[in-house]
Design a protein around this motif. Structure first.
Motif, PDB file in Angstrom:
ATOM      1  N   VAL A   1      23.236 -23.948   3.065  1.00 38.07           N
ATOM      2  CA  VAL A   1      23.517 -22.487   2.417  1.00 38.07           C
ATOM      3  C   VAL A   1      22.426 -21.825   2.274  1.00 38.07           C
ATOM      4  CG1 VAL A   1      24.636 -21.600   0.460  1.00 38.07           C
ATOM      5  CG2 VAL A   1      25.698 -23.295   1.660  1.00 38.07           C
ATOM      6  N   SER A   2      21.561 -22.239   1.407  1.00 39.39           N
ATOM      7  CA  SER A   2      20.233 -21.713   1.193  1.00 39.39           C
ATOM      8  C   SER A   2      19.413 -21.210   2.324  1.00 39.39           C
ATOM      9  CB  SER A   2      19.250 -22.290   0.099  1.00 39.39           C
ATOM     10  OG  SER A   2      19.038 -23.334   0.586  1.00 39.39           O
ATOM     11  N   THR A   3      19.409 -22.018   3.400  1.00 44.16           N
ATOM     12  CA  THR A   3      18.404 -21.934   4.550  1.00 44.16           C
ATOM     13  C   THR A   3      19.126 -20.518   5.418  1.00 44.16           C
ATOM     14  OG1 THR A   3      17.864 -24.072   4.622  1.00 44.16           O
ATOM     15  CG2 THR A   3      17.950 -22.920   6.739  1.00 44.16           C
ATOM     16  N   LEU A   4      20.596 -20.844   5.405  1.00 47.61           N
ATOM     17  CA  LEU A   4      21.306 -19.700   6.051  1.00 47.61           C
ATOM     18  C   LEU A   4      21.014 -18.477   5.474  1.00 47.61           C
ATOM     19  CD1 LEU A   4      24.524 -21.735   7.061  1.00 47.61           C
ATOM     20  CD2 LEU A   4      23.182 -20.199   8.602  1.00 47.61           C
ATOM     21  N   LYS A   5      21.088 -18.393   4.227  1.00 47.00           N
ATOM     22  CA  LYS A   5      21.038 -17.142   3.352  1.00 47.00           C
ATOM     23  C   LYS A   5      19.620 -16.677   3.379  1.00 47.00           C
ATOM     24  CE  LYS A   5      24.525 -17.630  -0.242  1.00 47.00           C
ATOM     25  NZ  LYS A   5      24.724 -17.872  -1.823  1.00 47.00           N
ATOM     26  N   LYS A   6      18.618 -17.339   3.378  1.00 45.81           N
ATOM     27  CA  LYS A   6      17.321 -17.030   3.638  1.00 45.81           C
ATOM     28  C   LYS A   6      17.105 -16.478   4.993  1.00 45.81           C
ATOM     29  CE  LYS A   6      14.948 -20.333   2.076  1.00 45.81           C
ATOM     30  NZ  LYS A   6      14.459 -21.798   2.237  1.00 45.81           N
ATOM     31  N   ASN A   7      17.785 -16.704   5.995  1.00 45.51           N
ATOM     32  CA  ASN A   7      17.768 -16.240   7.274  1.00 45.51           C
ATOM     33  C   ASN A   7      18.461 -15.110   7.764  1.00 45.51           C
ATOM     34  OD1 ASN A   7      15.876 -17.810   9.126  1.00 45.51           O
ATOM     35  ND2 ASN A   7      16.555 -19.092   7.438  1.00 45.51           N
ATOM     36  N   GLY A   8      19.064 -14.635   6.631  1.00 46.56           N
ATOM     37  CA  GLY A   8      20.071 -13.123   6.503  1.00 46.56           C
ATOM     38  C   GLY A   8      21.459 -13.398   6.900  1.00 46.56           C
ATOM     39  N   HIS A   9      22.030 -14.903   6.920  1.00 45.72           N
ATOM     40  CA  HIS A   9      23.558 -14.764   7.310  1.00 45.72           C
ATOM     41  C   HIS A   9      24.062 -14.741   5.861  1.00 45.72           C
ATOM     42  CE1 HIS A   9      22.530 -15.994  11.177  1.00 45.72           C
ATOM     43  NE2 HIS A   9      21.642 -16.903  10.971  1.00 45.72           N
ATOM     44  N   ASN A  10      25.233 -14.517   6.098  1.00 41.97           N
ATOM     45  CA  ASN A  10      26.337 -14.010   4.886  1.00 41.97           C
ATOM     46  C   ASN A  10      26.962 -15.579   4.785  1.00 41.97           C
ATOM     47  OD1 ASN A  10      27.759 -12.981   3.255  1.00 41.97           O
ATOM     48  ND2 ASN A  10      29.241 -11.693   4.495  1.00 41.97           N
ATOM     49  N   VAL A  11      26.719 -15.954   3.578  1.00 45.32           N
ATOM     50  CA  VAL A  11      27.611 -17.269   3.110  1.00 45.32           C
ATOM     51  C   VAL A  11      28.098 -17.187   1.826  1.00 45.32           C
ATOM     52  CG1 VAL A  11      27.266 -19.828   2.909  1.00 45.32           C
ATOM     53  CG2 VAL A  11      25.599 -18.696   4.046  1.00 45.32           C
ATOM     54  N   VAL A  12      29.408 -17.344   1.793  1.00 42.81           N
ATOM     55  CA  VAL A  12      30.278 -17.193   0.769  1.00 42.81           C
ATOM     56  C   VAL A  12      31.179 -18.396   0.521  1.00 42.81           C
ATOM     57  CG1 VAL A  12      30.697 -14.706   1.460  1.00 42.81           C
ATOM     58  CG2 VAL A  12      32.298 -16.336   2.095  1.00 42.81           C
TER      59      VAL A  12
END
Lengths: 548, 548
Positions: free
Chosen positions: A343-354
């Protein structure tokens, strides 16, 4: 006069041992718990053979297609490495290097003559779970009573892979009944994890997990009715695809509970990378499996679906849900950290994670457990009892002998409940999309509550099986390894229920140190192209695009 | 205190009669056997209303989409004509012109405000079989015990048709249990054929067949588990599509044997032309039904598949198989002539037509009959007996009370046999293609052994039901009419078996003179685009592109 089951087993073990040529025999088994480095260190494989077996399938087929590599050499390399795998991990139920090398030779001759590959998998060895029927070989599927049955016909998947140019050399071990996420049977005993013999290789496609994890195979084909592709993938730090039912052919396979259609088992690949998953799927689809197996949907590879994800990657990013607990059993600390890492890796790379709220997964798990046992377990105990062999202890929670069969109207009621539940789940998915104002591309979730598990400790199948009930597409992505320095055991944990307490109690930072941790990426039904593309991105961002 | 079943029926009949406004009431029913010309002659409909109801759906939506027609006027015209249909043919179980006209008004207001249609079916009235749940209305499905159940939720198909702009105004009659190819129940009695009241309208979507045949509806939606879309289409000189399972949504429908999944009932349209079938299918698919119903495959309309057939039409022609006897029951002379007419017409027009040998259709028919009765008919008799109403005589051959339920392992065995049979059938299809050196595009076959049948004579479902077992796509194409001058009764016919003898004995050139004759065009599973395109060509060549 029928032989005693112990004699049948002794005979099979002797026959199996003989399939390994003397020059590939390990004289002294290593003492270490981990044998993952054995191929590199032992000297059995040449530098070239190590290079071949450490490659990707995508690279190998490219080189086989130009003649840069010969199928014979590639096959020989994998036969050798699989022979080591079997001796160290106990992962094969059938091994036939001679037939494989003969097949490879024919393909090399074809190439020589026609100056082109026979198909997209030209010359590539493919490892098969022992449910696939290959003409001339034995399919026991871990049942002693099936020993000695040599196939005169082939599974459709085998026929089509063969047409695509694949070479067959090994059929790997499974747990008795297939209905367990560890791999143990009375015929050859237990298959273990190449990273630590005290850990399970997962199951039921555990022989595939071990063999491919050890790189005794480059693409392994398993089946999944409740986690059987995904758990071995997770426990061996591999990628695994559970396609939705109807995407890949399953006709003429051996199976437990043949004809059970309330929840379908499906075939899918286990590999070291998403491109290798894709190679397998595109190759099978290019053979038009729907013209052979009535259950396969005429759905060729949809490049446009993959491209939708790729275009989101370059503008706006993905929109993903996630959960780390299904409300039934809380995962061990390494798994919670694994989900958090993704989750944090995806968020760091600009993805939207909910956050995603798992919808009635307790209901789903109860429903599917009832389906597994809906014939009162008649089918599996018939095949166990036919030889007199004992049932393995691992099946006792899921499959109890002499329980009540479901009545036909009870089954219809279960099937209606399943459908209604699936429809409600889709409504939740749409609601989330309405809230977000955009597509929910996939959901990130644990696939097991534990990292690669210690033997005989696999208790909770629900993270996997709820997805089978939904028939959603799911891809396992390897994330990290359990780490005793950061994954502390929870103090004074208040369990959600008895099972949750048992699972949580099993955690031991020392014992699990280094065990593979994975997540699954869940897409809607028949979303293989999109879900694999998302899994590829997740793997890349984690630095695991190709696993060792 | 529960009312007596006779009282429940009387109450329903009174309520139904009240739904027809006084000005649409027929004072004296016509004496003729045929009422097909009644709308034109009776003066109930204005010239404009006749023009509207004699149109095609494709034309109507085009005019509704430009504002040339108002939904209110179109809806009113169909409500009037359906009111006549019901009075003459007894085809409606629910009729709600007021709600329909209110819905039409809203759509007209939407158009006024937005200057565009709400969806591809903007303002078009659609007739529904009484399995579709529409909020606020009753779904009895011909069971007295279900009377008084008003729906608070809707079938997914209804929700999506509504989103596409459809207007609902009638729910049509079905046989008690749905498992009969004639339409008779204790609630409203028998529905008859508009071309001759002595003939059946077919079943189980017989109310649709009668209403659309009479042009009280322009697109009717039925369901088919053993011929229930195709037989009413055939008996009313209409086109009908039985899509393969998974193409159209079925979630939240009422049904007999809910939860039975061994052979799936499917939804599909009944119309006067193939473009109207296509309008329905493309409209539903444009709403992405797979996001609502888990059983729907994410397969949007594939124009490229239709185009493959179109391009064959302009170069080389189609390659088609045909059979006129399935080996179980020989069709009546008008049907044999119908098949021959199609074959010779196609050949004359340059298409390649070759004999097809039906593969084990006897086995298929036995298997599916067993599936229909696999719960010992518990489900249907529960709903019959709940009110005390008697079972209709027509179900006695197919559904006998108190027979043995299948055991779970017996069911699995049946399901495995079904799958194996399907796989073998695909192999036969491939073999034929190998022989021909090209694709076999479809198979032409009878859909019933008789033209529109006399009441209580429907005995053999196998021409339809074998195709359900295979889950092949099938489109009914109207061909011609029985003709006593050419369709002589066979003299000294030696029956293939007792049933064949009974069916053949029923033929009477005089009684069947003028009865509609049809064939079905059978494509592989999920071949809707191709099979409809072939059906369109066949219909055109026969001069039946749009039926009266």
């Amino acid at each position: 006069m029928p032989e005693k089951w112990e004699e049948l087993i002794a005979d099979k073990r002797a026959r199996l041992a003989k399939t390994i040529p003397a020059e590939w025999k390990i004289q002294t088994l290593p003492a270490e718990d981990s044998v993952i480095d054995y191929p590199a260190k032992s000297g059995f494989l040449s530098a070239k053979e190590l290079e071949i077996t450490n490659s990707t399938a995508t690279d190998l087929v490219a080189k086989l297609a130009t003649g840069e590599l010969k199928s014979y050499d590639v096959t020989l390399a994998f036969c050798k490495r699989a022979a080591l795998a079997h001796q160290l991990l106990n992962c094969a139920l059938e091994f036939f290097p001679d037939a494989a090398l003969a097949q490879a030779k024919e393909l090399d001759e074809y190439f020589e003559k026609n100056k082109k590959p026979i198909g997209p998998l030209h010359g590539l060895p493919i490892s098969l779970k022992d449910q696939f029927r290959v003409k001339g070989f034995e399919t026991s599927m871990g049942y002693v009573s099936w020993l000695g049955k040599y196939d005169t016909d082939e599974s459709i998947m085998v026929t089509l892979l063969r047409k695509a140019g694949a070479v067959f050399y090994v059929k790997t071990s499974v747990p008795q009944t297939l209905m367990v996420c560890e791999t143990v049977n009375n015929i050859i005993g237990r298959t273990v994890n190449p990273r630590n013999k005290n850990w399970s290789c997962g199951g039921s496609s555990g022989g595939e997990g071990a063999n491919v994890g050890f790189r005794g195979g480059i693409i392994g084909v398993g089946t999944d009715i409740g986690g059987s592709i995904r758990v071995p993938s997770a426990f061996n730090f591999l990628y695994g695809l559970r396609p939705s039912h109807g995407r890949m052919p399953y006709a003429k396979m051996a199976n437990s509970m043949e004809g059970q259609e309330t929840v379908h088992s499906v075939c899918g690949p286990i590999t070291h990378s998403v491109p290798d998953l894709k190679l397998f799927v595109t190759s099978v689809l290019s053979e038009e499996p729907w013209k052979y197996d009535s259950k396969v949907i005429p759905l060729p590879w949809r490049q446009n679906e993959e491209d939708i994800i790729k275009s989101k990657l370059s503008s706006g990013g993905l929109t993903l849900g996630f959960y780390n607990c299904d409300g039934n059993v809380l995962p061990h600390p390494p798994i919670l950290r694994g989900v958090e890492t993704v989750v944090s890796t995806l968020k760091k790379n600009g993805h939207n994670v909910v956050p995603w709220t798992p919808y009635k997964h307790d209901f789903a798990v109860d429903l599917i457990n009832g389906i597994y046992a809906s014939d009162g377990c008649t089918d599996v105990y018939r095949d166990i009892n036919a030889s007199g062999e004992p049932a393995i202890p691992n099946i006792k929670d899921l499959l109890q002998p002499n329980i009540k069969k479901a009545d036909m109207n009870e089954l219809w009621d279960v099937q209606l409940k399943k459908w209604n539940y699936q429809v409600e789940y889709l409504a939740k998915w749409r609601e989330m999309e309405e809230q977000l104002g955009k597509e929910l591309d996939a959901i990130i979730a644990p696939i097991t509550p534990t990292a690669a598990i210690r033997h005989n400790q696999f208790r909770y199948y629900g993270y996997a099986s709820a997805i089978n009930l939904l028939d959603f597409t799911s891809v396992v992505v390897p994330v990290t390894f359990a780490d005793k320095a950061v994954d502390a055991k929870k103090e004074n944990y208040k369990p959600l229920n008895e099972l949750d307490g048992l699972v949580q109690a099993e955690y031991d930072p020392e014992a699990y140190h280094g065990a593979p941790v994975a997540v699954q990426i869940i897409g809607r039904r028949l979303s293989e192209e999109r879900t694999m593309a998302i899994a590829e991105e997740v793997g890349k961002l984690l630095g695991n695009a190709v696993t060792p």
